[in-house]
Write a protein that holds these residues in place. Structure first.
Motif, PDB file in Angstrom:
ATOM      1  N   PHE A  64      24.939  29.327  38.451  1.00  0.00           N
ATOM      2  CA  PHE A  64      25.738  30.335  39.153  1.00  0.00           C
ATOM      3  C   PHE A  64      26.837  29.694  39.984  1.00  0.00           C
ATOM      4  CE2 PHE A  64      26.865  33.865  41.797  1.00  0.00           C
ATOM      5  CZ  PHE A  64      26.502  35.004  41.088  1.00  0.00           C
ATOM      6  N   LEU A  65      26.544  28.552  40.606  1.00  0.00           N
ATOM      7  CA  LEU A  65      27.505  27.915  41.498  1.00  0.00           C
ATOM      8  C   LEU A  65      28.628  27.204  40.760  1.00  0.00           C
ATOM      9  CD1 LEU A  65      25.018  26.446  44.136  1.00  0.00           C
ATOM     10  CD2 LEU A  65      26.345  28.552  44.287  1.00  0.00           C
ATOM     11  N   THR A  66      28.577  27.184  39.448  1.00  0.00           N
ATOM     12  CA  THR A  66      29.670  26.569  38.681  1.00  0.00           C
ATOM     13  C   THR A  66      30.892  27.475  38.611  1.00  0.00           C
ATOM     14  OG1 THR A  66      28.977  27.508  36.546  1.00  0.00           O
ATOM     15  CG2 THR A  66      27.986  25.395  37.209  1.00  0.00           C
ATOM     16  N   GLY A  67      30.689  28.772  38.879  1.00  0.00           N
ATOM     17  CA  GLY A  67      31.784  29.722  38.769  1.00  0.00           C
ATOM     18  C   GLY A  67      32.025  30.203  37.355  1.00  0.00           C
ATOM     19  N   GLN A  68      31.186  29.765  36.430  1.00  0.00           N
ATOM     20  CA  GLN A  68      31.378  30.144  35.027  1.00  0.00           C
ATOM     21  C   GLN A  68      30.791  31.521  34.702  1.00  0.00           C
ATOM     22  OE1 GLN A  68      33.172  28.103  32.873  1.00  0.00           O
ATOM     23  NE2 GLN A  68      33.545  26.982  34.777  1.00  0.00           N
ATOM     24  N   ILE A  69      29.934  32.030  35.591  1.00  0.00           N
ATOM     25  CA  ILE A  69      29.289  33.322  35.352  1.00  0.00           C
ATOM     26  C   ILE A  69      29.952  34.350  36.262  1.00  0.00           C
ATOM     27  CG2 ILE A  69      27.103  34.581  35.365  1.00  0.00           C
ATOM     28  CD1 ILE A  69      25.712  31.804  35.211  1.00  0.00           C
ATOM     29  N   LYS A  70      30.748  35.223  35.689  1.00  0.00           N
ATOM     30  CA  LYS A  70      31.516  36.196  36.456  1.00  0.00           C
ATOM     31  C   LYS A  70      30.896  37.595  36.454  1.00  0.00           C
ATOM     32  CE  LYS A  70      34.775  33.252  37.475  1.00  0.00           C
ATOM     33  NZ  LYS A  70      34.873  32.717  38.865  1.00  0.00           N
ATOM     34  N   GLN A  71      30.087  37.875  35.450  1.00  0.00           N
ATOM     35  CA  GLN A  71      29.420  39.167  35.372  1.00  0.00           C
ATOM     36  C   GLN A  71      28.083  38.994  34.669  1.00  0.00           C
ATOM     37  OE1 GLN A  71      31.974  41.742  33.108  1.00  0.00           O
ATOM     38  NE2 GLN A  71      32.245  40.279  31.440  1.00  0.00           N
ATOM     39  N   PHE A  72      27.191  39.936  34.900  1.00  0.00           N
ATOM     40  CA  PHE A  72      25.849  39.847  34.339  1.00  0.00           C
ATOM     41  C   PHE A  72      25.891  39.696  32.821  1.00  0.00           C
ATOM     42  CE2 PHE A  72      21.889  41.809  32.746  1.00  0.00           C
ATOM     43  CZ  PHE A  72      20.951  41.050  33.451  1.00  0.00           C
ATOM     44  N   GLU A  73      26.872  40.347  32.198  1.00  0.00           N
ATOM     45  CA  GLU A  73      26.983  40.327  30.744  1.00  0.00           C
ATOM     46  C   GLU A  73      27.360  38.948  30.195  1.00  0.00           C
ATOM     47  OE1 GLU A  73      26.698  44.174  32.206  1.00  0.00           O
ATOM     48  OE2 GLU A  73      28.207  42.647  32.728  1.00  0.00           O
ATOM     49  N   ASP A  74      27.789  38.033  31.081  1.00  0.00           N
ATOM     50  CA  ASP A  74      28.095  36.673  30.633  1.00  0.00           C
ATOM     51  C   ASP A  74      26.835  35.913  30.231  1.00  0.00           C
ATOM     52  OD1 ASP A  74      30.793  36.998  31.035  1.00  0.00           O
ATOM     53  OD2 ASP A  74      30.790  36.131  33.048  1.00  0.00           O
ATOM     54  N   LEU A  75      25.678  36.404  30.680  1.00  0.00           N
ATOM     55  CA  LEU A  75      24.415  35.776  30.319  1.00  0.00           C
ATOM     56  C   LEU A  75      23.967  36.276  28.951  1.00  0.00           C
ATOM     57  CD1 LEU A  75      22.559  36.235  33.731  1.00  0.00           C
ATOM     58  CD2 LEU A  75      23.598  34.126  32.875  1.00  0.00           C
ATOM     59  N   PRO A  76      23.631  35.385  28.030  1.00  0.00           N
ATOM     60  CA  PRO A  76      23.128  35.821  26.726  1.00  0.00           C
ATOM     61  C   PRO A  76      21.922  36.746  26.878  1.00  0.00           C
ATOM     62  CG  PRO A  76      23.576  33.465  26.709  1.00  0.00           C
ATOM     63  CD  PRO A  76      23.721  33.912  28.135  1.00  0.00           C
ATOM     64  N   LYS A  77      21.735  37.618  25.911  1.00  0.00           N
ATOM     65  CA  LYS A  77      20.667  38.623  26.016  1.00  0.00           C
ATOM     66  C   LYS A  77      19.277  38.008  26.114  1.00  0.00           C
ATOM     67  CE  LYS A  77      23.162  42.462  23.863  1.00  0.00           C
ATOM     68  NZ  LYS A  77      23.181  43.476  22.798  1.00  0.00           N
ATOM     69  N   LYS A 129      27.013  40.127  45.636  1.00  0.00           N
ATOM     70  CA  LYS A 129      27.116  39.416  46.916  1.00  0.00           C
ATOM     71  C   LYS A 129      27.216  37.908  46.702  1.00  0.00           C
ATOM     72  CE  LYS A 129      24.667  42.804  49.788  1.00  0.00           C
ATOM     73  NZ  LYS A 129      23.466  43.045  50.633  1.00  0.00           N
ATOM     74  N   ASN A 130      26.405  37.384  45.792  1.00  0.00           N
ATOM     75  CA  ASN A 130      26.419  35.943  45.540  1.00  0.00           C
ATOM     76  C   ASN A 130      27.748  35.501  44.930  1.00  0.00           C
ATOM     77  OD1 ASN A 130      23.807  35.602  46.532  1.00  0.00           O
ATOM     78  ND2 ASN A 130      22.890  36.036  44.532  1.00  0.00           N
ATOM     79  N   LEU A 131      28.294  36.349  44.082  1.00  0.00           N
ATOM     80  CA  LEU A 131      29.564  36.024  43.432  1.00  0.00           C
ATOM     81  C   LEU A 131      30.696  35.911  44.455  1.00  0.00           C
ATOM     82  CD1 LEU A 131      30.701  35.527  40.587  1.00  0.00           C
ATOM     83  CD2 LEU A 131      31.307  37.942  40.493  1.00  0.00           C
ATOM     84  N   GLN A 132      30.638  36.716  45.508  1.00  0.00           N
ATOM     85  CA  GLN A 132      31.670  36.656  46.544  1.00  0.00           C
ATOM     86  C   GLN A 132      31.698  35.278  47.210  1.00  0.00           C
ATOM     87  OE1 GLN A 132      30.544  39.939  49.041  1.00  0.00           O
ATOM     88  NE2 GLN A 132      31.503  41.487  47.720  1.00  0.00           N
ATOM     89  N   VAL A 133      30.524  34.703  47.445  1.00  0.00           N
ATOM     90  CA  VAL A 133      30.466  33.379  48.060  1.00  0.00           C
ATOM     91  C   VAL A 133      30.941  32.314  47.078  1.00  0.00           C
ATOM     92  CG1 VAL A 133      28.968  31.650  49.123  1.00  0.00           C
ATOM     93  CG2 VAL A 133      28.589  34.076  49.583  1.00  0.00           C
ATOM     94  N   VAL A 134      30.552  32.448  45.826  1.00  0.00           N
ATOM     95  CA  VAL A 134      30.977  31.481  44.816  1.00  0.00           C
ATOM     96  C   VAL A 134      32.496  31.462  44.700  1.00  0.00           C
ATOM     97  CG1 VAL A 134      30.918  30.897  42.356  1.00  0.00           C
ATOM     98  CG2 VAL A 134      28.820  31.564  43.531  1.00  0.00           C
ATOM     99  N   SER A 135      33.130  32.603  44.845  1.00  0.00           N
ATOM    100  CA  SER A 135      34.592  32.651  44.766  1.00  0.00           C
ATOM    101  C   SER A 135      35.222  31.835  45.890  1.00  0.00           C
ATOM    102  CB  SER A 135      35.081  34.096  44.815  1.00  0.00           C
ATOM    103  OG  SER A 135      34.818  34.692  46.078  1.00  0.00           O
ATOM    104  N   LEU A 136      34.586  31.814  47.050  1.00  0.00           N
ATOM    105  CA  LEU A 136      35.083  31.006  48.170  1.00  0.00           C
ATOM    106  C   LEU A 136      34.885  29.515  47.887  1.00  0.00           C
ATOM    107  CD1 LEU A 136      33.745  33.097  51.197  1.00  0.00           C
ATOM    108  CD2 LEU A 136      36.065  33.055  50.277  1.00  0.00           C
TER     109      LEU A 136
END
Length: 318
Positions: A205-218, A235-242
């Motif tokens: 998650f902290l790599t910034g490569q996962i932007k939405q839940f759908e980015d995770l394979p099924k 909420k977690n994504l907001q911190v990763v963006s920083l």
């Protein structure tokens, strides 16, 4: 390659290792493992339960991959593996189980000895003194070189270390999982035990490569983890963006910044980021070239303070 020493018994490893849990047993994984070794990575982390066969209640698949990839270059690699998680009986650490497990791991890896052998989870039904006493016998027999514990609480670490020196403790640690700072890390520093953080990038998650839940394979296991779900994800994504914004200012990636932060915490820490791709290994190693000033560390603490992660680490946990 920068080196660090785990424990007080002299186990020297690369400052970053490689976690192999998510690697499928295919040729790309073999190339990644061999490529990492060529780049100077020496610490390779596996476990008897890792591998695609786990769902069929068969152990050893990932160990076989690691053994196949490192065959012929054994003298260059530090191989760490684990025992103690079962399908139906809970954590195990009794002497008979340990002796059976180590022989199976040696066979799967195709090696004569294991460099670092961890108890994967503490067995509540076997005193830690009995478990470590058995592991100490394996050291004398030459089957293992060093003893480790995984996800062990501070009191169990103390008791274990009193029986035989513990070389390393492996536990989740990253910007969004810092619980070990309270009790475990002070004990490790006091006793001279190395610390090997797994999931140092928050399971990706902290790599910034996962932007939405759908980015995770099924079929991705992370879909079941609370931090990747619903409002927690947002909420977690907001911190990763920083974190990404700060990384851009530093001229590095979010992953490199997260690993550099870990490395800056102390010199007895050796993270083991996991990846299937050699390009990611190369990116991660770039963290070793990043120097964080006191101001940088203060800024990271400001944008991602301890406990910021929304949601539990595991399903069903607090």
């Amino acid at each position: 390659m920068q080196k660090r020493t785990l424990g007080s018994q002299g186990l020297e490893v690369s400052a970053l290792g490689l976690g192999t849990m998510m690697m499928p047993n295919d040729e790309e994984s073999v190339r990644t493992l061999r490529g990492a070794l060529d780049l100077g990575v020496t610490l390779f982390d596996t476990a008897d339960l890792y591998g695609e066969e786990y769902a069929q209640q068969r152990f050893g698949g990932n160990e076989k991959l690691v053994g196949r990839a490192l065959k012929g270059q054994r003298d260059k690699a530090i191989i760490a593996t684990k025992f103690g998680i079962t399908h139906t009986q809970g954590p195990k650490g009794d002497p008979a189980y340990i002796k059976k497990s180590v022989d199976a791991s040696l066979f799967n890896l195709g090696v004569d000895y294991i460099d670092l052998y961890y108890q994967h989870r503490i067995d509540p039904n076997t005193p830690i003194e009995e478990t470590v006493g058995t592991l100490a016998e394996l050291v004398k027999e030459g089957k293992i070189r060093y003893i480790g514990l995984s996800e062990a609480p501070a009191d169990q670490i103390r008791r274990a270390h009193a029986v035989h020196p513990i070389t390393a403790v492996e536990t989740e640690y990253s910007l969004w999982s810092r619980e070990v700072e309270d009790e475990v890390m002070p004990v490790l520093k006091e006793l001279g035990i190395g610390f090997v953080p797994y999931s140092p990038l928050g399971r990706g998650f902290l790599t910034g490569q996962i932007k939405q839940f759908e980015d995770l394979p099924k079929d991705d296991y992370r879909r079941h983890y609370p931090r990747f779900q619903g409002e927690n994800f947002t909420k977690n994504l907001q911190v990763v963006s920083l974190i990404e914004k700060m990384a851009a200012q530093k001229g590095c990636t979010a992953a490199q910044l997260g690993l550099a932060w870990l490395l800056a915490q102390d010199d007895y820490i050796v993270p083991i980021p996991g990846t299937k791709k050699l390009s990611r290994v190369q990116e991660n190693l770039g963290a070793l070239q990043i120097t964080l000033s006191a101001d940088d560390l203060a800024e990271i603490e400001h944008i991602s303070p301890k406990g910021f992660a929304s949601g539990a680490r595991y399903p069903g946990s607090v």
